[in-house]
Design a protein around this motif. Sequence first.
Motif, PDB file in Angstrom:
ATOM      1  N   ILE A 145       0.840  -1.198   0.000  1.00 17.82           N
ATOM      2  CA  ILE A 145       0.000   0.000   0.000  1.00 17.82           C
ATOM      3  C   ILE A 145       0.878   1.252   0.000  1.00 17.82           C
ATOM      4  CG2 ILE A 145      -1.629   1.340   1.405  1.00 17.82           C
ATOM      5  CD1 ILE A 145      -2.868  -1.369   2.265  1.00 17.82           C
ATOM      6  N   CYS A 146       1.920   1.249   0.842  1.00 16.67           N
ATOM      7  CA  CYS A 146       2.831   2.392   0.877  1.00 16.67           C
ATOM      8  C   CYS A 146       3.535   2.579  -0.464  1.00 16.67           C
ATOM      9  CB  CYS A 146       3.849   2.212   1.997  1.00 16.67           C
ATOM     10  SG  CYS A 146       3.169   2.392   3.662  1.00 16.67           S
ATOM     11  N   ALA A 147       3.936   1.480  -1.092  1.00 16.15           N
ATOM     12  CA  ALA A 147       4.605   1.565  -2.389  1.00 16.15           C
ATOM     13  C   ALA A 147       3.682   2.149  -3.446  1.00 16.15           C
ATOM     14  CB  ALA A 147       5.112   0.189  -2.807  1.00 16.15           C
ATOM     15  N   ALA A 148       2.405   1.746  -3.428  1.00 19.30           N
ATOM     16  CA  ALA A 148       1.445   2.277  -4.395  1.00 19.30           C
ATOM     17  C   ALA A 148       1.214   3.766  -4.166  1.00 19.30           C
ATOM     18  CB  ALA A 148       0.125   1.512  -4.284  1.00 19.30           C
ATOM     19  N   LEU A 149       1.248   4.195  -2.908  1.00 15.36           N
ATOM     20  CA  LEU A 149       1.089   5.624  -2.610  1.00 15.36           C
ATOM     21  C   LEU A 149       2.336   6.410  -2.994  1.00 15.36           C
ATOM     22  CD1 LEU A 149      -0.760   5.379   0.839  1.00 15.36           C
ATOM     23  CD2 LEU A 149      -1.760   5.906  -1.398  1.00 15.36           C
ATOM     24  N   ASP A 150       3.501   5.769  -2.931  1.00 15.37           N
ATOM     25  CA  ASP A 150       4.727   6.413  -3.414  1.00 15.37           C
ATOM     26  C   ASP A 150       4.599   6.727  -4.902  1.00 15.37           C
ATOM     27  OD1 ASP A 150       5.864   6.236  -0.905  1.00 15.37           O
ATOM     28  OD2 ASP A 150       7.031   4.422  -1.372  1.00 15.37           O
TER      29      ASP A 150
END
Length: 467
Positions: free
Chosen positions: A228-233
């Motif tokens: 999820i954090c990677a997709a938000l990055d």
Amino acid sequence: MTSQEGRQARHRPVWVNPFIGAANPASGITAVPSRRRLPGGPTAPATVSRLIRDELMLDGNPRLNLATFVSTWMEPEAHALMGDIADRNLVDRDEYPATAELEQRCIPMLRHLWNAPDPDASLGTSTVGSSEACMLGGMALKRRWSQRNADRYAAGARPNLVMGVNTQVCWKKFCNYWEVEPRLVPMEGDRFHLGAEEAAERCDENTIGVVAVLGSTMDGSYEPVADICAALDVLEERTGWSVPVHVDAASGGMIAPFLEPDLVWDFRLPRVASINVSGHKYGMVYPGLGWVLWRDRDALPGDLVEHVDYLGGDVATFTLNFSRSGSQVVAQYYNFLRLGYEGFREVQGALRQVATHLAGQIEGLGCFRLLTRGDELPVFAFTTADDVTRFNVYDVSRRLREWGWLVPAYAFPPNREDLRVLRVVCRNGFSLDLADRLADDLRGLLPWLHRQSAPMFGPDDATSFHH
């Protein structure tokens, strides 16, 4: 009657039946006490205690309640310790500095456990359960967004919060109470919680944050926090929107660090701004106790912290509640000292062993299909096999209740309302012996269930859902 006989009669004990009243008004009860009105006068302590204890006999056995996540057993020493300090107001730090100090010691212990960049910073607080902790985490997200978007917020922009439809109801309450638009990502197919791409797709310039759940209430599974954090990055690179993540680790925050220390879900991810956990779940403290921690001072706006001095000294406070007993906090500190890292690892590992063992036993009965196996949280969900038509999950739940077991049956949320499941939560105090007993009782019920011509119970007869 002689004077001696009169004296004996006056001192003779009078038996009191609490359900029909006393023969002697001096006992304190002359009629059945009202259940909805304050009695007219006092009653003997022993009589009131007996009345209440008799009513409480109707409660179920907490150790057999496999619906709830909250702790139902503590060591006798911890139990006694809680009673000894139940009268100490945790917020009154000037009067009870030792109790307050134990709270301040627990916070860096959790910060070290969750790999905070400054583990010794006092950026956290205890709460009355994870519901309050989530509210505080959400408030910080909203204030942080409103300060960075002051012009647009003043012009009427409505903030939103992205989360899976499987989140605990406290997050929907937060959105309702603090006027935030909830953007709930539905389930799809075999995805029973929030996915990374689905989270990013629902974010925009008004998104105050994304809630990722480490241990879904619905089935015990972990949401992919790192993904999820990677997709938000990627989203930020494309749009410039910086969307923080709050990890609702109400259960998993006291499981993953001990059993999957290499799983990256915590403050090792720069986008994770705050984390909450329930001390009264796998922190193994009686309810209610929660904790919420912030990554750094940027994640916790200073204007949310109030200072009061009317308790005898300056007290900085950021909670929704004020006065409360310090007993749960002290019990948490007891567990931290009592078990240490290795002790928690052994206890949580044993719970996972019980959960996976019981899940295998139930799958081996041939009538059920597992959705999860207890190999993340020691929690698993299962449903009836496709070829089972004579009974459903509600029948199973109702019949198990006749044996004293509380195993909830419920429907999944959108878009999988068609899926009806049973869920088992394994907690400290639920042993392999009890797990085998449950499997044996379920096996013994199957002949009765197979003799039904059709399911007998439905959603209206379901065991209440417990978190």
